[in-house]
Design a protein around this motif. Structure first.
Motif, mmCIF file in Angstrom:
data_model
loop_
_atom_site.group_PDB
_atom_site.id
_atom_site.type_symbol
_atom_site.label_atom_id
_atom_site.label_comp_id
_atom_site.label_asym_id
_atom_site.label_seq_id
_atom_site.Cartn_x
_atom_site.Cartn_y
_atom_site.Cartn_z
ATOM 1 N N ARG A 65 23.540 37.061 -30.419
ATOM 2 C CA ARG A 65 24.781 36.344 -30.751
ATOM 3 C C ARG A 65 24.399 35.243 -31.739
ATOM 4 N NH1 ARG A 65 29.010 37.010 -26.966
ATOM 5 N NH2 ARG A 65 29.609 34.800 -26.979
ATOM 6 N N GLU A 85 33.568 35.505 -31.044
ATOM 7 C CA GLU A 85 34.432 34.379 -30.685
ATOM 8 C C GLU A 85 34.571 33.442 -31.869
ATOM 9 O OE1 GLU A 85 33.918 32.479 -26.804
ATOM 10 O OE2 GLU A 85 32.284 33.882 -26.393
ATOM 11 N N LEU A 133 29.422 34.407 -33.749
ATOM 12 C CA LEU A 133 30.214 33.319 -33.164
ATOM 13 C C LEU A 133 30.563 32.355 -34.289
ATOM 14 C CD1 LEU A 133 27.962 32.598 -30.042
ATOM 15 C CD2 LEU A 133 30.094 33.900 -30.061
ATOM 16 N N TRP A 163 29.038 23.886 -28.894
ATOM 17 C CA TRP A 163 29.893 25.026 -28.516
ATOM 18 C C TRP A 163 29.104 26.334 -28.597
ATOM 19 C CZ3 TRP A 163 31.373 29.206 -31.596
ATOM 20 C CH2 TRP A 163 32.335 30.049 -31.048
ATOM 21 N N ASP A 166 26.852 26.680 -25.642
ATOM 22 C CA ASP A 166 27.630 27.026 -24.439
ATOM 23 C C ASP A 166 28.085 28.479 -24.447
ATOM 24 O OD1 ASP A 166 27.333 24.426 -23.529
ATOM 25 O OD2 ASP A 166 29.247 23.746 -24.391
ATOM 26 N N ARG A 167 28.177 29.085 -25.636
ATOM 27 C CA ARG A 167 28.600 30.486 -25.737
ATOM 28 C C ARG A 167 27.403 31.433 -25.798
ATOM 29 N NH1 ARG A 167 32.229 27.811 -24.650
ATOM 30 N NH2 ARG A 167 34.450 28.128 -25.067
#
Length: 424
Positions: A65, A85, A133, A163, A166-167
């Motif tokens: 990711r 995301e 992301l 962020w 956290d993802r």
């Protein structure tokens, strides 16, 4: 003319890549955003140089990711299914365009990382198996209160990085920069590194009137891989900043994805950052046990050395090499400098004795060679002397026959019994 337009529409529908469409002048001036790109078939020079597809049998970046902290992202057919995301941390725009990525930089960086191969275009991403992301930290334009232009508030960058952590990002690409070393940004970067996330950041472009001594962040932090830009001939891009550079990658007139559809050219260290982030994703997918530091060391150790040597201010460790970064065997640990060579001092008496021994050895070899030659000579005399006396020292081989002219003209035949007297 109508037939030509029809063929163009059919090609567009079949490939999913739109041909460049230009908005009316009034609408274009109103939104001032990057328009869709074109259908570009040739293989870009950057892909010919790095050839990341050679390592796809080992790794495509699947399972990684990769966060892109930039200007947002707009859908493009080559990125379909690979945008995991999105989040928006950009300050509000005074006159918003409504475009998810007005500047187009985030879409271009994402395409270099994860764009899918297509039969209709030569371009593809470095790690097409990775997921993106998108952390939007820039709106329709860079904040007007930032100086020099093109920088972002460090607190905004910190929000995007946190962020991404956290993802569960495994690689974070930060194509935008700030010159403020703030506790918030430093803390966000340290948090990412402590969570075993590889952070790759652009060093930015130099402005003509910028003050000296500017350090780009987060590239200037320890543990972050700073990326500079090179041109097609391998030279440093004229505006690439020679500060905090660890690696370089193609960043001048590279091909990448444009917002909504199509491809186009782009330049800047932000796009060079995408190539290094894609290479990091390939390494992490193939060698998931490696730590953040190990991934960085592998990228540095396998980089193509620069003409100026390792440690150059402009090239860093050299040009990123995705193929070797994945496939090469790299020894664990850090290189250790060898101690300096201390010349050995030989006392004069030892040197004189050694010289005498060398001369003695030379004379011994000369005398041995002369003795051997004498033995061979005596042996030859004893073995062949008597035979030579018997032949009176003539050669033992028959002489070569010589042709004589008279042999070619035989005499008239002699009558048999010609020596007897004739009868009367």
């Amino acid at each position: 003319m109508h037939a030509k337009r029809l063929r163009t529409a059919l090609v567009t529908a079949a490939t999913g890549l739109a041909v460049l469409t230009v908005a009316p002048p009034a609408a274009q001036a109103q939104q001032n955003c990057v328009v869709p790109g074109q259908l570009l078939v040739p293989v870009p020079w950057s892909q010919q140089l790095l050839a990341p597809d050679r390592v796809w049998p080992l790794s495509t970046g699947a399972g990684q990711r990769v966060a892109v902290v930039s200007t947002g992202i707009t859908d493009n057919p080559l990125l379909a299914g690979h945008i995991a995301e999105r989040a928006n941390f950009a300050p509000p725009d005074t006159r918003p365009s409504g475009n998810p990525d007005c500047a187009g930089s985030g879409t271009g960086v994402s395409g270099i990382i994860a764009a899918q191969p297509s039969d209709a275009a030569g371009f593809h991403g470095v790690a097409p198996g990775a997921q993106i992301l998108s952390a939007k930290v820039v709106g329709d334009q860079y904040p007007a209160d930032r100086n020099p232009r093109g920088t972002v508030a460090p607190e905004t960058l910190a929000a995007g990085i946190n962020w991404a952590v956290d993802r569960n990002a495994t690689v974070i690409a930060v194509p935008v920069i700030t010159y403020d070393d703030s506790p918030a940004l430093r803390g966000a970067v340290q948090r990412a590194l402590s969570r075993d996330v590889v952070v790759v950041a652009a060093v930015g472009q130099r402005a003509a009137n910028e003050p000296p001594g500017l350090v780009p962040y987060p590239a200037g932090y320890d543990g972050v891989i700073g990326v500079g830009s090179i041109t097609e001939n391998g030279g440093i891009a004229p505006d690439s900043r020679p500060t905090a550079v660890d690696l370089v990658a193609p960043g001048a007139h590279v091909i990448t994805t444009y917002p909504n559809s199509g491809l186009g050219t782009a330049s800047g260290t932000e796009f060079a950052t995408a190539y290094v982030a894609g290479a990091a994703a390939l390494v992490r997918a193939h060698l998931p046990h490696l730590s953040t530091q190990d991934v960085a060391r592998r990228l540095f150790a396998t980089a193509t050395p620069a003409p100026e040597g390792t440690g150059s201010a402009s090239y860093g460790y050299g040009l990123v090499n995705p193929y070797q970064a994945v496939s090469d065997e790299v020894v664990a640990g850090n290189p250790v400098a060898l101690p300096p060579i201390v010349p050995t001092t030989v006392p004069p008496d030892v040197a004189a004795r050694q010289a005498a021994e060398d001369r003695s050895d030379t004379w011994a070899l000369v005398l041995a060679a002369a003795g051997l030659a004498l033995v061979v000579l005596v042996t030859a005399i004893v073995a062949f002397g008597p035979r030579g006396r018997r032949r009176r020292w003539r050669a033992g081989l028959a002489s070569v026959p010589q042709d004589r002219p008279e042999d070619e003209r035989p005499e008239p035949p002699v009558e048999l019994f010609s020596d007897r007297p004739k009868r009367s």
